[in-house]
Design a protein around this motif. Structure first.
Motif, PDB file in Angstrom:
ATOM      1  N   LEU A 130      17.894 -21.338 -52.670  1.00 43.22           N
ATOM      2  CA  LEU A 130      16.917 -21.358 -53.755  1.00 43.22           C
ATOM      3  C   LEU A 130      17.482 -20.574 -54.929  1.00 43.22           C
ATOM      4  O   LEU A 130      17.719 -19.369 -54.818  1.00 43.22           O
ATOM      5  CB  LEU A 130      15.595 -20.719 -53.319  1.00 43.22           C
ATOM      6  N   ARG A 131      17.713 -21.246 -56.056  1.00 41.70           N
ATOM      7  CA  ARG A 131      18.159 -20.533 -57.248  1.00 41.70           C
ATOM      8  C   ARG A 131      16.958 -19.991 -57.996  1.00 41.70           C
ATOM      9  O   ARG A 131      15.984 -20.714 -58.254  1.00 41.70           O
ATOM     10  CB  ARG A 131      18.958 -21.463 -58.176  1.00 41.70           C
ATOM     11  N   ILE A 132      17.025 -18.714 -58.341  1.00 41.16           N
ATOM     12  CA  ILE A 132      15.951 -18.058 -59.082  1.00 41.16           C
ATOM     13  C   ILE A 132      16.472 -17.686 -60.467  1.00 41.16           C
ATOM     14  O   ILE A 132      17.484 -17.004 -60.588  1.00 41.16           O
ATOM     15  CB  ILE A 132      15.464 -16.799 -58.340  1.00 41.16           C
ATOM     16  N   ASP A 133      15.785 -18.144 -61.502  1.00 42.18           N
ATOM     17  CA  ASP A 133      16.201 -17.852 -62.871  1.00 42.18           C
ATOM     18  C   ASP A 133      15.581 -16.528 -63.324  1.00 42.18           C
ATOM     19  O   ASP A 133      14.374 -16.304 -63.151  1.00 42.18           O
ATOM     20  CB  ASP A 133      15.779 -18.970 -63.816  1.00 42.18           C
ATOM     21  N   GLY A 167      24.661 -14.339 -55.146  1.00 45.35           N
ATOM     22  CA  GLY A 167      25.534 -14.917 -56.142  1.00 45.35           C
ATOM     23  C   GLY A 167      24.826 -14.879 -57.483  1.00 45.35           C
ATOM     24  O   GLY A 167      23.590 -14.935 -57.549  1.00 45.35           O
ATOM     25  N   VAL A 168      25.586 -14.784 -58.577  1.00 45.55           N
ATOM     26  CA  VAL A 168      24.974 -14.659 -59.906  1.00 45.55           C
ATOM     27  C   VAL A 168      25.673 -15.607 -60.875  1.00 45.55           C
ATOM     28  O   VAL A 168      26.904 -15.636 -60.955  1.00 45.55           O
ATOM     29  CB  VAL A 168      25.062 -13.214 -60.444  1.00 45.55           C
ATOM     30  N   GLY A 169      24.873 -16.384 -61.610  1.00 46.68           N
ATOM     31  CA  GLY A 169      25.396 -17.281 -62.629  1.00 46.68           C
ATOM     32  C   GLY A 169      24.864 -16.904 -64.001  1.00 46.68           C
ATOM     33  O   GLY A 169      23.921 -16.123 -64.132  1.00 46.68           O
ATOM     34  N   MET A 224      21.058 -16.026 -58.201  1.00 47.42           N
ATOM     35  CA  MET A 224      20.320 -15.710 -59.421  1.00 47.42           C
ATOM     36  C   MET A 224      21.019 -16.315 -60.629  1.00 47.42           C
ATOM     37  O   MET A 224      22.254 -16.325 -60.693  1.00 47.42           O
ATOM     38  CB  MET A 224      20.220 -14.193 -59.600  1.00 47.42           C
ATOM     39  N   LEU A 225      20.258 -16.792 -61.588  1.00 50.87           N
ATOM     40  CA  LEU A 225      20.805 -17.286 -62.845  1.00 50.87           C
ATOM     41  C   LEU A 225      20.252 -16.427 -63.973  1.00 50.87           C
ATOM     42  O   LEU A 225      19.037 -16.385 -64.189  1.00 50.87           O
ATOM     43  CB  LEU A 225      20.430 -18.750 -63.064  1.00 50.87           C
ATOM     44  N   ARG A 245      23.708  -5.143 -59.812  1.00 51.54           N
ATOM     45  CA  ARG A 245      22.743  -4.790 -58.762  1.00 51.54           C
ATOM     46  C   ARG A 245      22.470  -5.970 -57.830  1.00 51.54           C
ATOM     47  O   ARG A 245      22.385  -5.799 -56.611  1.00 51.54           O
ATOM     48  CB  ARG A 245      21.450  -4.288 -59.403  1.00 51.54           C
ATOM     49  N   TYR A 246      22.320  -7.160 -58.401  1.00 60.76           N
ATOM     50  CA  TYR A 246      22.087  -8.321 -57.539  1.00 60.76           C
ATOM     51  C   TYR A 246      23.298  -8.598 -56.649  1.00 60.76           C
ATOM     52  O   TYR A 246      23.145  -8.949 -55.475  1.00 60.76           O
ATOM     53  CB  TYR A 246      21.739  -9.550 -58.375  1.00 60.76           C
ATOM     54  N   ARG A 247      24.487  -8.427 -57.193  1.00 63.29           N
ATOM     55  CA  ARG A 247      25.685  -8.623 -56.372  1.00 63.29           C
ATOM     56  C   ARG A 247      25.757  -7.603 -55.251  1.00 63.29           C
ATOM     57  O   ARG A 247      26.168  -7.916 -54.137  1.00 63.29           O
ATOM     58  CB  ARG A 247      26.925  -8.541 -57.257  1.00 63.29           C
TER      59      ARG A 247
END
Length: 291
Positions: free
Chosen positions: A125-128, A186-188, A161-162, A179-181
């Motif tokens: 699930l990608r969360i923006d 994963g972060v975009g 996360m995007l 922080r998310y990493r």
């Protein structure tokens, strides 16, 4: 509003344990909202508005076939008479910090819970994350998200996360990415091409991927010069390891351009329709086998 008339039985895919765990979690986190459900989804009321989750399928396209890779969550806001509102509506109300953070927490719970119930656990699930519209409170729920995923036993690696940034939120974006990493996400970088400093931001943040701004794609279809610029730049970024997402694809020309750029994730009405047709064809084949 009829859509938000509560049902007695939980929708398919949801369990009483999931709902109870999330409701207790929200209470422990200081969010007073009550989770409700109809026959299809879980929703909640906030300040007189109904909040629910929408999901956009993102697919890899190879040899004319679509492979569903993940979903991207979208906030849906409805008024009591059924009117729909843009996702940034509530954040334009200039709530104080406590209420704004509670809203962010509730949205994050709705997205993850509805994804697990409606889409299952096997797909990410990608969360923006858009600090431009939420008073820069996005950093308040990084650890909240980690605790939520732990409660629902959903790995952080399955929740990329995007980040949507501009010149005002660049420093916050760097902090959020780190922080998310650290928590395993994963972060975009989203809306790429909409700002003048996107390339500098890309080199500085070094995200795992980027999502092209839909407006940029629209201009590329209309203007050959913009299309040539995209085809000269973006494939080089893909070769350097940045996974490319192209969204809001509405026609074959847009899809062809996305594939020529090396897009890994494609989404939009055209892809949703193709996935639906492929699913219907598979179900028809299975029914023939069963007969």
């Amino acid at each position: 509003m009829k859509r938000f008339k509560p049902a007695k039985a939980l929708p398919a895919g949801f369990t009483p344990a999931m709902l109870a765990a999330c409701q207790q979690f929200l209470q422990r986190e200081g969010v007073a909202a009550r989770l409700q459900w109809n026959e299809q989804e879980v929703f909640a009321s906030f300040d007189g508005w109904w909040l629910s989750s929408g999901f956009i399928a993102q697919a890899r396209v190879r040899d004319g076939q679509c492979q569903l890779l993940q979903y991207a969550a979208r906030l849906r806001i409805y008024g009591q008479f059924g009117q729909t509102l843009p996702a940034n509506w509530l954040f334009a109300m200039n709530y104080g910090e406590a209420k704004a953070v509670a809203l962010l927490k509730l949205i994050r719970v709705l997205h993850v819970l509805n994804h697990l119930g409606r889409n299952g656990r096997h797909l990410p699930l990608r969360i923006d994350v858009d600090p431009r519209i939420c008073h820069a409170y996005s950093d308040r729920i990084v650890d909240f998200t980690a605790r939520l995923l732990d409660v629902l036993e959903f790995p952080a690696a399955q929740a990329p996360m995007l980040l949507l940034l501009d010149s005002r939120t660049g420093e916050l974006g760097l902090s959020l990415l780190r922080r998310y990493r650290q928590n395993g996400h994963g972060v975009g970088l989203g809306d790429f091409g909409a700002g003048h400093q996107d390339l500098l931001r890309l080199w500085r943040l070094e995200p795992d991927g980027l999502a092209l701004a839909p407006s940029f794609m629209g201009r590329a279809i209309m203007y050959p010069t913009v299309r040539e610029q995209l085809l000269a730049l973006v494939p080089q970024l893909v070769e350097q390891g940045f996974a490319l997402a192209v969204e809001d694809i509405v026609c074959d020309n847009m899809l062809e351009l996305a594939l020529n750029m090396g897009a890994e994730h494609c989404s939009g009405p055209l892809l949703s329709e193709r996935l639906k047709r492929q699913r219907a064809a598979r179900e028809l084949d299975l029914s023939k086998i069963a007969c």
